[in-house]
Structures are given as structure tokens and as C-alpha cells.
Motif scaffolding. Sequence first.
Motif, PDB file in Angstrom:
ATOM      1  N   ALA A  64       0.835  -1.205   0.000  1.00  0.00           N
ATOM      2  CA  ALA A  64       0.000   0.000   0.000  1.00  0.00           C
ATOM      3  C   ALA A  64       0.868   1.252   0.000  1.00  0.00           C
ATOM      4  O   ALA A  64       0.573   2.239  -0.692  1.00  0.00           O
ATOM      5  CB  ALA A  64      -0.918  -0.014   1.226  1.00  0.00           C
ATOM      6  N   LYS A  65       1.963   1.201   0.756  1.00  0.00           N
ATOM      7  CA  LYS A  65       2.874   2.355   0.814  1.00  0.00           C
ATOM      8  C   LYS A  65       3.509   2.605  -0.557  1.00  0.00           C
ATOM      9  O   LYS A  65       3.636   3.748  -1.010  1.00  0.00           O
ATOM     10  CB  LYS A  65       3.975   2.101   1.842  1.00  0.00           C
ATOM     11  CG  LYS A  65       3.505   2.192   3.282  1.00  0.00           C
ATOM     12  CD  LYS A  65       4.639   1.833   4.232  1.00  0.00           C
ATOM     13  CE  LYS A  65       4.161   1.870   5.671  1.00  0.00           C
ATOM     14  NZ  LYS A  65       5.186   1.370   6.604  1.00  0.00           N
ATOM     15  N   THR A  66       3.920   1.500  -1.192  1.00  0.00           N
ATOM     16  CA  THR A  66       4.540   1.632  -2.503  1.00  0.00           C
ATOM     17  C   THR A  66       3.542   2.177  -3.523  1.00  0.00           C
ATOM     18  O   THR A  66       3.874   3.034  -4.348  1.00  0.00           O
ATOM     19  CB  THR A  66       5.096   0.265  -2.967  1.00  0.00           C
ATOM     20  OG1 THR A  66       5.950  -0.226  -1.946  1.00  0.00           O
ATOM     21  CG2 THR A  66       5.875   0.386  -4.243  1.00  0.00           C
ATOM     22  N   ALA A  67       2.309   1.677  -3.440  1.00  0.00           N
ATOM     23  CA  ALA A  67       1.271   2.159  -4.368  1.00  0.00           C
ATOM     24  C   ALA A  67       0.987   3.641  -4.140  1.00  0.00           C
ATOM     25  O   ALA A  67       0.830   4.413  -5.094  1.00  0.00           O
ATOM     26  CB  ALA A  67      -0.009   1.339  -4.177  1.00  0.00           C
TER      27      ALA A  67
ATOM     28  N   GLY B 135       2.795   9.834 -10.025  1.00  0.00           N
ATOM     29  CA  GLY B 135       2.186   9.631 -11.350  1.00  0.00           C
ATOM     30  C   GLY B 135       2.746   8.427 -12.063  1.00  0.00           C
ATOM     31  O   GLY B 135       2.854   8.424 -13.297  1.00  0.00           O
ATOM     32  N   MET B 136       3.114   7.384 -11.305  1.00  0.00           N
ATOM     33  CA  MET B 136       3.751   6.213 -11.910  1.00  0.00           C
ATOM     34  C   MET B 136       2.798   5.021 -12.054  1.00  0.00           C
ATOM     35  O   MET B 136       3.219   3.957 -12.498  1.00  0.00           O
ATOM     36  CB  MET B 136       4.946   5.777 -11.053  1.00  0.00           C
ATOM     37  CG  MET B 136       6.080   6.788 -10.980  1.00  0.00           C
ATOM     38  SD  MET B 136       6.855   7.089 -12.583  1.00  0.00           S
ATOM     39  CE  MET B 136       7.637   5.500 -12.859  1.00  0.00           C
ATOM     40  N   LEU B 137       1.543   5.173 -11.645  1.00  0.00           N
ATOM     41  CA  LEU B 137       0.613   4.040 -11.779  1.00  0.00           C
ATOM     42  C   LEU B 137       0.010   4.011 -13.182  1.00  0.00           C
ATOM     43  O   LEU B 137      -0.232   5.067 -13.780  1.00  0.00           O
ATOM     44  CB  LEU B 137      -0.511   4.172 -10.746  1.00  0.00           C
ATOM     45  CG  LEU B 137      -0.147   3.976  -9.269  1.00  0.00           C
ATOM     46  CD1 LEU B 137      -1.400   4.127  -8.394  1.00  0.00           C
ATOM     47  CD2 LEU B 137       0.499   2.614  -9.044  1.00  0.00           C
ATOM     48  N   ALA B 138      -0.223   2.810 -13.667  1.00  0.00           N
ATOM     49  CA  ALA B 138      -0.935   2.669 -14.940  1.00  0.00           C
ATOM     50  C   ALA B 138      -2.389   3.103 -14.716  1.00  0.00           C
ATOM     51  O   ALA B 138      -2.844   3.187 -13.566  1.00  0.00           O
ATOM     52  CB  ALA B 138      -0.880   1.206 -15.389  1.00  0.00           C
TER      53      ALA B 138
ATOM     54  N   ILE C 268      -7.016   4.168 -11.163  1.00  0.00           N
ATOM     55  CA  ILE C 268      -8.461   4.215 -10.879  1.00  0.00           C
ATOM     56  C   ILE C 268      -8.770   3.411  -9.616  1.00  0.00           C
ATOM     57  O   ILE C 268      -9.516   3.861  -8.733  1.00  0.00           O
ATOM     58  CB  ILE C 268      -9.257   3.705 -12.102  1.00  0.00           C
ATOM     59  CG1 ILE C 268      -9.112   4.720 -13.244  1.00  0.00           C
ATOM     60  CG2 ILE C 268     -10.724   3.467 -11.767  1.00  0.00           C
ATOM     61  CD1 ILE C 268      -9.526   4.210 -14.610  1.00  0.00           C
ATOM     62  N   ASP C 269      -8.162   2.235  -9.520  1.00  0.00           N
ATOM     63  CA  ASP C 269      -8.360   1.409  -8.314  1.00  0.00           C
ATOM     64  C   ASP C 269      -7.899   2.156  -7.071  1.00  0.00           C
ATOM     65  O   ASP C 269      -8.562   2.145  -6.029  1.00  0.00           O
ATOM     66  CB  ASP C 269      -7.549   0.103  -8.418  1.00  0.00           C
ATOM     67  CG  ASP C 269      -8.226  -0.889  -9.351  1.00  0.00           C
ATOM     68  OD1 ASP C 269      -9.394  -0.635  -9.707  1.00  0.00           O
ATOM     69  OD2 ASP C 269      -7.575  -1.894  -9.715  1.00  0.00           O
ATOM     70  N   PHE C 270      -6.736   2.796  -7.197  1.00  0.00           N
ATOM     71  CA  PHE C 270      -6.166   3.470  -6.031  1.00  0.00           C
ATOM     72  C   PHE C 270      -7.040   4.650  -5.619  1.00  0.00           C
ATOM     73  O   PHE C 270      -7.230   4.920  -4.420  1.00  0.00           O
ATOM     74  CB  PHE C 270      -4.733   3.934  -6.318  1.00  0.00           C
ATOM     75  CG  PHE C 270      -3.998   4.355  -5.079  1.00  0.00           C
ATOM     76  CD1 PHE C 270      -3.427   3.412  -4.236  1.00  0.00           C
ATOM     77  CD2 PHE C 270      -3.919   5.686  -4.719  1.00  0.00           C
ATOM     78  CE1 PHE C 270      -2.785   3.788  -3.072  1.00  0.00           C
ATOM     79  CE2 PHE C 270      -3.277   6.075  -3.559  1.00  0.00           C
ATOM     80  CZ  PHE C 270      -2.701   5.125  -2.731  1.00  0.00           C
ATOM     81  N   GLU C 271      -7.598   5.351  -6.593  1.00  0.00           N
ATOM     82  CA  GLU C 271      -8.450   6.505  -6.259  1.00  0.00           C
ATOM     83  C   GLU C 271      -9.731   6.046  -5.557  1.00  0.00           C
ATOM     84  O   GLU C 271     -10.273   6.768  -4.706  1.00  0.00           O
ATOM     85  CB  GLU C 271      -8.754   7.321  -7.520  1.00  0.00           C
ATOM     86  CG  GLU C 271      -7.510   8.147  -7.911  1.00  0.00           C
ATOM     87  CD  GLU C 271      -7.628   8.890  -9.224  1.00  0.00           C
ATOM     88  OE1 GLU C 271      -8.578   8.584  -9.988  1.00  0.00           O
ATOM     89  OE2 GLU C 271      -6.768   9.742  -9.498  1.00  0.00           O
TER      90      GLU C 271
END
Lengths: 192, 268
Positions: B5-8, B15-18, B23-26
Motif C-alpha cells: 500500500a505504501k509503494t502504491a 504519477g507512476m501508476l498505470a 483508478i483502483d487506487f483513487e
Amino acid sequence: MSQEPEALGGESHLLGRAAAGDSRAFEVLVERHADRVFSLALRLVGDRSVAEEVTQDAFLRLSRSLGTLRIERTIAGWLRTVTVNLCRDSWRRRYSRPAQNAGSDLAQFEVAARAPDPEQRAQIREALGMAEEALLVLPEEQRIAVVLRYVWGCSYAEIAEEQHCSEGTVASRLHRGLSAFAEAMKKKGVDG
Amino acid sequence: MTHDAKTALQRYLDGMLADDERIDFERRLDSEPALRVELARLRAASETLVGLEEHQLSPSVRERIVAAQRVTSYRQLTGNTLRRRIASAAAALIIAVAAGFFAGRLSVRGEMSATEEPVGAVQSGLVSGIPRDPVADAALRTRANAEAPVFLLLLHGPPDEHLDGLAEEMHEWRTAATAAWTNSLAATDRLVASGELTDDGTGLRAGDEGGSVELVDPAGWYQEDWMAPTQFFVLRANDLAEAYRLAGVLPHTSLGGRISVRQVSSRP
């Protein structure tokens, strides 16, 4: 008497001229990159005189490599790598400790956790702002990652290459470093 | 919070997430207030760092860097010159042996002397010790007209703090390059006079009482930004511009020193 930097053209042209013995071309390279290299070194080592030595050494290496240098990235990237390595060398010399568990954040934390003496702290305050002083509480590899990302503007891939690790490790170091930095700022009474 | 979770969170901040991961993280952010607080904390920290301004490297360190590069360049160039000379001597020897073989007589000594520089010429090995300026370089290889104007070069400084911090090799370079420059001037009939100024001596000024003259220590005349004179050269150059260029290739200015250039009037 001297040509202005703009008239000297791009960096590969400058490198070529400097390699041919044109001191003015080398001066232009120094003018372009010296402050950035010095700022990087100062934020990593936290000591103005050591940062000046590192900056001199970085450009001296550039000078010695002029004839053979093949810069696949940019001069800035080349100088960044050399500067980070020189800062690592200065840490090793400073603490005179054999590199046990090299690469381990735990070992690096032990080194970084050695508190500077009052005189060193006064010198650090004189040379750096509060945020930069807070950076110095970070273990070295976390500090490198954080400074390269948020001060130099490196991508994860560039930091991973610099630190010989995966991008996942970079994310982890950035998170821990940024979190420790925020905590240090909070202790100083500054949010962020 | 777990390691993942910390890494995500960090990757989201940077701005490194696909797109699908973002969307999942938001969605998680919407449902976890503590995560939003942590994100805000890290974002504020990163913005503080992004806003830091660059530090300025001091001019004296810049000058040392440039001077050090000149040492390296000097060594490389003189090293190359030495290698070229050894190579040309070896080539001349081979030619001499071959010529002697075919002519039935050996004349190695004569062939070797043919590779030497003509008497009075400025040797390239000497000139290479001086920072490269093609125009000054050409002037240092050209014999001066005896009627050419005369200029005084008054060298001020360099400041002690610049010299104290110099590496031994840079002192060597300074001495060698200055000697090369002086030899070049002498070889082309440009050098009229030169000398070093000692620290001893006093200055004269009009006394406060008017009409009288008093001796004073001139050290106080030189402010921090204008150093005491330490050396002088009197030389011939075609014009002021050429005198500037000749002065400009001295190592003196790379080490923080200054040079006054003045034409000596031809009027009696």
C-alpha cells in the motif's frame, strides 16, 4: 575577446572543442552545470567544503575524460552519476567504516544516524535551509533517491540505474525517505 | 499500512501508476480518509523539495575547476607533443637508415638534426602550455615589427587564498605556462622587459600640509576588489586588441588575478 556560450553551440560540440584544448568551451560547460552539481552534492553531503571538493572532482573527471568520453545520455546525467558516486566515497571516508552489508538500508541507516556534533550542526545550518537540513536525517540511499527525484527531477528508471536496484525498490525508498523528511520538518515546526 | 500500500501510494503521488491501477487506487482513497491524509502529507513534503532553489558555487571554486582543466589539457598536449617528437625522430631514423643503405652511406646524425625546430622558432610544445586562443597563438608565433607599439602589462594578485588552495600540479602548470608565454614573447622579439615586484617599498603622496610629500604604505590603496601589483611585462603588439589577447592567455587571470594593459605613449 571570448565567445559567448550561445555562439559555442550544443553540448557535443562543446565537448569536442574542449577535448581539442579549447578552455573556453570547458568553461561554458562549467557555467552550465556547476551550480546544479554543487547543489546536488551539498544536499547529499550537507557540508559546503565537501560539496565544493566533490564538484571540483566531478569536473576534473570530466576534464580527464574529454578525449574518450562517449556520452550516451547527457553531460548532466554523466555528471549526476559521478557526483553521486563521489558523495558515496566521501561518506565512506568520513565514517571510515568498512562497507559491511553494502546496499542494505539498515547498514546505511546506522551510518546516517550518527548525529553531527554541535559545530557540524552550526555549519550545516549556515550552509543549508531548514528543508535541506531535514534531508540530512535520511539514510543515505533514501536521501539519494529523494534528492534525485524531487530536486534533480529524475525518473524512477534513472534512479534505479543510479542505485543499481529495481523501480520497486526506488518507490519504497522514496516513500520511506519522503515520510522521514515530512516527519523531520514537522519536528522543526514546519508542515511539509 | 502494508508495504504494497505504501509503494502504491508513492507511485500514485509520482504519477507512476498505470491507468487501471490509478483508478483502483483513487477508489481506495475515496474510502480511506487516513490514506488521503498520508497522501497530503507526502505531497506537501515533495512540493517543499521541488521548490528548493539551486545553490551558487563560489567564483573561486569555478576558477579552480577551469584552472585544473587547463593543467590537464596542458599535460595531455605536452604529452602528445613529446610522443609526436619521439615518433618523428624514430621515423627520421628509419628514413636515414634506409637512405644510407641505398646510398651506401649512413648519415643518421644529419637526419636527426633535420627534425629539430629551426632556431628562433617558437616550439609548439611551449605554446601548448598556454590556454588556447588561436589569434594569440598566431601572434606568439609571429615576429614583432620593431616599430610596433609598446604596452605595459601590470599583473595584480592573484589573491593568496587562490594560490594557497592550489594543488601542486596547478602551481607547476602556472609556472610552466607563464614561462612558455614569456619564452614565446622573447623568441618573437615582443618582450621588451619583465620582472617581479617585491612586497617591500612604500608609496608617495602629497602631505596634508600641502607642498610636502610623505611616504606611505601603499597596501591600503588596494581594496579587496583590486589587488596589489606583483609582476610586470613590457611587450610589443600591433595594437591594443592584440595586447589584450596576449595578456588574456596568461594563466594569471584563470587563478583570480587581474592584468592592467596600457599602451606606452610614443611621445617623449
